[in-house]
Motif scaffolding. Structure first.
Motif, PDB file in Angstrom:
ATOM      1  N   ALA A 291       0.827  -1.210   0.000  1.00  0.00           N
ATOM      2  CA  ALA A 291       0.000   0.000   0.000  1.00  0.00           C
ATOM      3  C   ALA A 291       0.861   1.260   0.000  1.00  0.00           C
ATOM      4  CB  ALA A 291      -0.922  -0.005   1.222  1.00  0.00           C
ATOM      5  N   ALA A 292       1.953   1.243   0.761  1.00  0.00           N
ATOM      6  CA  ALA A 292       2.860   2.398   0.775  1.00  0.00           C
ATOM      7  C   ALA A 292       3.453   2.628  -0.605  1.00  0.00           C
ATOM      8  CB  ALA A 292       3.961   2.180   1.803  1.00  0.00           C
ATOM      9  N   GLY A 293       3.850   1.539  -1.284  1.00  0.00           N
ATOM     10  CA  GLY A 293       4.399   1.670  -2.635  1.00  0.00           C
ATOM     11  C   GLY A 293       3.373   2.216  -3.608  1.00  0.00           C
ATOM     12  N   ALA A 294       2.140   1.706  -3.553  1.00  0.00           N
ATOM     13  CA  ALA A 294       1.091   2.173  -4.472  1.00  0.00           C
ATOM     14  C   ALA A 294       0.759   3.639  -4.210  1.00  0.00           C
ATOM     15  CB  ALA A 294      -0.152   1.308  -4.308  1.00  0.00           C
ATOM     16  N   GLY A 295       0.665   4.026  -2.941  1.00  0.00           N
ATOM     17  CA  GLY A 295       0.374   5.425  -2.616  1.00  0.00           C
ATOM     18  C   GLY A 295       1.478   6.358  -3.069  1.00  0.00           C
ATOM     19  N   ALA A 296       2.740   5.957  -2.823  1.00  0.00           N
ATOM     20  CA  ALA A 296       3.873   6.778  -3.239  1.00  0.00           C
ATOM     21  C   ALA A 296       3.936   6.890  -4.761  1.00  0.00           C
ATOM     22  CB  ALA A 296       5.173   6.191  -2.698  1.00  0.00           C
ATOM     23  N   LEU A 297       3.617   5.804  -5.464  1.00  0.00           N
ATOM     24  CA  LEU A 297       3.608   5.825  -6.928  1.00  0.00           C
ATOM     25  C   LEU A 297       2.586   6.831  -7.447  1.00  0.00           C
ATOM     26  CD1 LEU A 297       4.299   4.762  -9.742  1.00  0.00           C
ATOM     27  CD2 LEU A 297       2.690   2.879  -9.346  1.00  0.00           C
ATOM     28  N   LEU A 298       1.374   6.782  -6.905  1.00  0.00           N
ATOM     29  CA  LEU A 298       0.322   7.668  -7.378  1.00  0.00           C
ATOM     30  C   LEU A 298       0.625   9.127  -7.053  1.00  0.00           C
ATOM     31  CD1 LEU A 298      -2.499   7.993  -8.636  1.00  0.00           C
ATOM     32  CD2 LEU A 298      -3.457   7.670  -6.343  1.00  0.00           C
ATOM     33  N   VAL A 299       0.961   9.414  -5.802  1.00  0.00           N
ATOM     34  CA  VAL A 299       1.220  10.792  -5.377  1.00  0.00           C
ATOM     35  C   VAL A 299       2.456  11.352  -6.072  1.00  0.00           C
ATOM     36  CG1 VAL A 299       1.843  12.251  -3.408  1.00  0.00           C
ATOM     37  CG2 VAL A 299       0.042  10.533  -3.178  1.00  0.00           C
ATOM     38  N   GLY A 300       3.527  10.560  -6.125  1.00  0.00           N
ATOM     39  CA  GLY A 300       4.759  11.014  -6.762  1.00  0.00           C
ATOM     40  C   GLY A 300       4.585  11.273  -8.250  1.00  0.00           C
ATOM     41  N   ALA A 301       3.807  10.421  -8.935  1.00  0.00           N
ATOM     42  CA  ALA A 301       3.592  10.609 -10.369  1.00  0.00           C
ATOM     43  C   ALA A 301       2.828  11.895 -10.647  1.00  0.00           C
ATOM     44  CB  ALA A 301       2.827   9.410 -10.936  1.00  0.00           C
ATOM     45  N   VAL A 302       1.781  12.164  -9.870  1.00  0.00           N
ATOM     46  CA  VAL A 302       0.986  13.386 -10.068  1.00  0.00           C
ATOM     47  C   VAL A 302       1.849  14.628  -9.813  1.00  0.00           C
ATOM     48  CG1 VAL A 302      -0.935  14.741  -9.141  1.00  0.00           C
ATOM     49  CG2 VAL A 302      -1.213  12.293  -9.551  1.00  0.00           C
ATOM     50  N   ALA A 303       2.614  14.611  -8.720  1.00  0.00           N
ATOM     51  CA  ALA A 303       3.430  15.778  -8.373  1.00  0.00           C
ATOM     52  C   ALA A 303       4.538  16.003  -9.399  1.00  0.00           C
ATOM     53  CB  ALA A 303       4.028  15.594  -6.983  1.00  0.00           C
ATOM     54  N   SER A 304       5.194  14.931  -9.861  1.00  0.00           N
ATOM     55  CA  SER A 304       6.295  15.095 -10.822  1.00  0.00           C
ATOM     56  C   SER A 304       5.799  15.640 -12.149  1.00  0.00           C
ATOM     57  CB  SER A 304       7.018  13.762 -11.027  1.00  0.00           C
ATOM     58  OG  SER A 304       6.147  12.796 -11.600  1.00  0.00           O
ATOM     59  N   ILE A 314      12.958  19.582  -8.079  1.00  0.00           N
ATOM     60  CA  ILE A 314      11.747  19.165  -7.365  1.00  0.00           C
ATOM     61  C   ILE A 314      11.021  18.083  -8.159  1.00  0.00           C
ATOM     62  CG2 ILE A 314       9.517  19.915  -6.472  1.00  0.00           C
ATOM     63  CD1 ILE A 314      10.723  22.647  -5.975  1.00  0.00           C
ATOM     64  N   GLY A 315      10.902  18.295  -9.482  1.00  0.00           N
ATOM     65  CA  GLY A 315      10.250  17.282 -10.309  1.00  0.00           C
ATOM     66  C   GLY A 315      10.979  15.955 -10.260  1.00  0.00           C
ATOM     67  N   GLY A 316      12.314  16.017 -10.267  1.00  0.00           N
ATOM     68  CA  GLY A 316      13.108  14.789 -10.192  1.00  0.00           C
ATOM     69  C   GLY A 316      12.947  14.086  -8.861  1.00  0.00           C
ATOM     70  N   ALA A 317      12.838  14.868  -7.775  1.00  0.00           N
ATOM     71  CA  ALA A 317      12.649  14.266  -6.448  1.00  0.00           C
ATOM     72  C   ALA A 317      11.307  13.526  -6.383  1.00  0.00           C
ATOM     73  CB  ALA A 317      12.721  15.347  -5.378  1.00  0.00           C
ATOM     74  N   TRP A 318      10.267  14.161  -6.903  1.00  0.00           N
ATOM     75  CA  TRP A 318       8.962  13.490  -6.917  1.00  0.00           C
ATOM     76  C   TRP A 318       8.962  12.276  -7.840  1.00  0.00           C
ATOM     77  CZ3 TRP A 318       5.593  13.441  -3.405  1.00  0.00           C
ATOM     78  CH2 TRP A 318       5.262  14.554  -2.653  1.00  0.00           C
ATOM     79  N   PHE A 319       9.685  12.367  -8.964  1.00  0.00           N
ATOM     80  CA  PHE A 319       9.802  11.216  -9.860  1.00  0.00           C
ATOM     81  C   PHE A 319      10.509  10.068  -9.158  1.00  0.00           C
ATOM     82  CE2 PHE A 319      11.857   8.894 -13.424  1.00  0.00           C
ATOM     83  CZ  PHE A 319      10.702   8.515 -14.095  1.00  0.00           C
ATOM     84  N   GLY A 320      11.512  10.424  -8.337  1.00  0.00           N
ATOM     85  CA  GLY A 320      12.197   9.392  -7.555  1.00  0.00           C
ATOM     86  C   GLY A 320      11.268   8.733  -6.548  1.00  0.00           C
ATOM     87  N   VAL A 321      10.371   9.536  -5.932  1.00  0.00           N
ATOM     88  CA  VAL A 321       9.379   8.969  -5.007  1.00  0.00           C
ATOM     89  C   VAL A 321       8.472   7.992  -5.744  1.00  0.00           C
ATOM     90  CG1 VAL A 321       7.364   9.514  -3.576  1.00  0.00           C
ATOM     91  CG2 VAL A 321       9.430  10.915  -3.418  1.00  0.00           C
ATOM     92  N   LEU A 323       9.163   6.324  -8.550  1.00  0.00           N
ATOM     93  CA  LEU A 323       9.932   5.121  -8.902  1.00  0.00           C
ATOM     94  C   LEU A 323      10.122   4.216  -7.692  1.00  0.00           C
ATOM     95  CD1 LEU A 323      12.748   6.343 -11.338  1.00  0.00           C
ATOM     96  CD2 LEU A 323      10.754   4.933 -11.861  1.00  0.00           C
ATOM     97  N   LEU A 324      10.403   4.830  -6.548  1.00  0.00           N
ATOM     98  CA  LEU A 324      10.568   4.046  -5.318  1.00  0.00           C
ATOM     99  C   LEU A 324       9.264   3.320  -4.980  1.00  0.00           C
ATOM    100  CD1 LEU A 324      12.401   3.315  -2.918  1.00  0.00           C
ATOM    101  CD2 LEU A 324      11.515   5.349  -1.746  1.00  0.00           C
ATOM    102  N   GLY A 325       8.152   4.045  -5.117  1.00  0.00           N
ATOM    103  CA  GLY A 325       6.862   3.407  -4.862  1.00  0.00           C
ATOM    104  C   GLY A 325       6.579   2.279  -5.831  1.00  0.00           C
ATOM    105  N   LEU A 326       6.908   2.495  -7.120  1.00  0.00           N
ATOM    106  CA  LEU A 326       6.706   1.447  -8.123  1.00  0.00           C
ATOM    107  C   LEU A 326       7.547   0.219  -7.805  1.00  0.00           C
ATOM    108  CD1 LEU A 326       5.562   0.478 -10.836  1.00  0.00           C
ATOM    109  CD2 LEU A 326       7.496   1.628 -11.959  1.00  0.00           C
ATOM    110  N   GLY A 327       8.810   0.449  -7.458  1.00  0.00           N
ATOM    111  CA  GLY A 327       9.686  -0.668  -7.126  1.00  0.00           C
ATOM    112  C   GLY A 327       9.200  -1.440  -5.919  1.00  0.00           C
TER     113      GLY A 327
END
Length: 338
Positions: A291-304, A314-321, A323-327
């Protein structure tokens, strides 16, 4: 029924996480874009404490009384004023051509620039001197500060207001003291000041008052300067009194408050929303990680996506979030399937 309620709540939490992060990042973007029109990111320094590391190049608001460190000085007349700017005015008693319809007449008056009598319709008897023996000038203080910051010449010349300055006869050099006399706040060369003659001079001074002001400008070391790259065409502002930032730059929306708290809350909402959408079963820490990965993927993708083309850091940091969530999500899905 409980299952549908849980899923509806999970979907709402996911939407809430997306909405919260989108509002936060869009608010930051709107503030940044509006700030760029005035020269860059904005700091409100209030009374103007000492400059801090990392503030160089920022647009800042500083408010407080003007403090003159080195007073301006008129060396030709020996005049000085405890003010940011001292201005000398020179006028000559000259002929002026006055036209009212087809009627043309001539009168003598004080004028602050040479009047070219060669252009008169009737030049005989109305000839003016060709130039002034003494010129009007402006004298800037050697250093003027507001709080801990000095004002650059451009800001100094933008200070509003003026007050007359009484001439100090004791400070006049001997040669000028022999030529000028004091009359109604002016130094004049007229033998009879109440009856000036053609070519007589009168000199006066005014000073920009040292008052409480608000300055909006770019920080360069400990000096406030205009922002040369501002697209508003000015790059600074000076107003009388202690003015709020919204009064100085009303077109710049306020930056969102508690940014990091809002970001963390968005991630937490996303995690719990995804957790509620998982199949109903006894929860383990593996579900929490998924659930943490899925939430981070969704939130990070929208923000990036919002920061694309604006701020790569900032965009790269959110993209990293994201990717981390996806992984994390893929890892937990594969682990559960094996």
């Amino acid at each position: 029924m409980q299952q549908w309620l849980r899923r509806a709540l999970g979907a709402l939490l996911l939407l809430g996480s997306v909405g919260l992060v989108a509002m936060t990042e869009q608010g930051l973007l709107d503030h940044r874009h509006a700030s760029q029109r005035h020269g860059g990111q904005i700091l409100d320094l209030g009374a103007g404490g000492p400059p801090q590391a990392g503030q160089h190049g920022y647009m800042v608001r500083v408010a407080g009384p003007v403090r003159v460190v080195e007073a301006p000085y008129d060396p030709e007349f020996g005049q000085r004023a405890q003010a940011p700017v001292l201005i000398r005015h020179v006028e000559m008693f000259q002929w002026r051509e006055v036209r009212v319809g087809d009627d043309v007449h001539y009168e003598l008056d004080w004028v602050d620039r040479p009047v070219d009598s060669r252009r008169f319709e009737r030049t005989i008897g109305h000839a003016n001197p060709e130039s002034f023996p003494i010129q009007g000038k402006q004298f800037d203080a050697g250093q003027v500060r507001v709080g801990a910051y000095s004002l650059s010449p451009a800001l100094l010349h933008a200070l509003p207001g003026s007050n007359p300055v009484a001439p100090d006869m004791k400070s006049l050099p001997p040669n000028l003291a022999a030529s000028f006399s004091l009359y109604n706040g002016y130094l004049t060369t007229s033998a009879k000041p109440e009856q000036p003659r053609l070519g007589d001079l009168r000199v006066s001074w005014e000073a920009v008052p040292a008052q409480e002001i608000t300055v909006f400008a770019q920080l360069d070391g400990d000096q406030l300067v205009p922002a040369v790259h501002a697209t508003d065409g000015k790059g600074f502002d000076v107003q009388v009194g202690d003015r709020d930032l919204v009064d100085v730059v009303p077109d710049v929306p306020e930056s969102p408050s508690f940014v990091w708290l809002r970001r963390i809350l968005a991630l937490v909402l996303g995690m719990f929303g995804a957790l509620l959408l998982l199949p109903e079963r006894p929860r383990t820490y593996h579900d929490l990680l998924l659930a943490a990965g899925a939430g981070a993927l969704l939130v990070g993708a929208v923000a990036s996506v919002l920061w694309l083309g604006t701020d790569m850091a900032i965009g790269g940091a959110w993209f990293g979030v994201a990717l981390l969530g996806l992984g994390l999500a893929v890892w937990r899905i594969r682990a559960s399937a094996s």
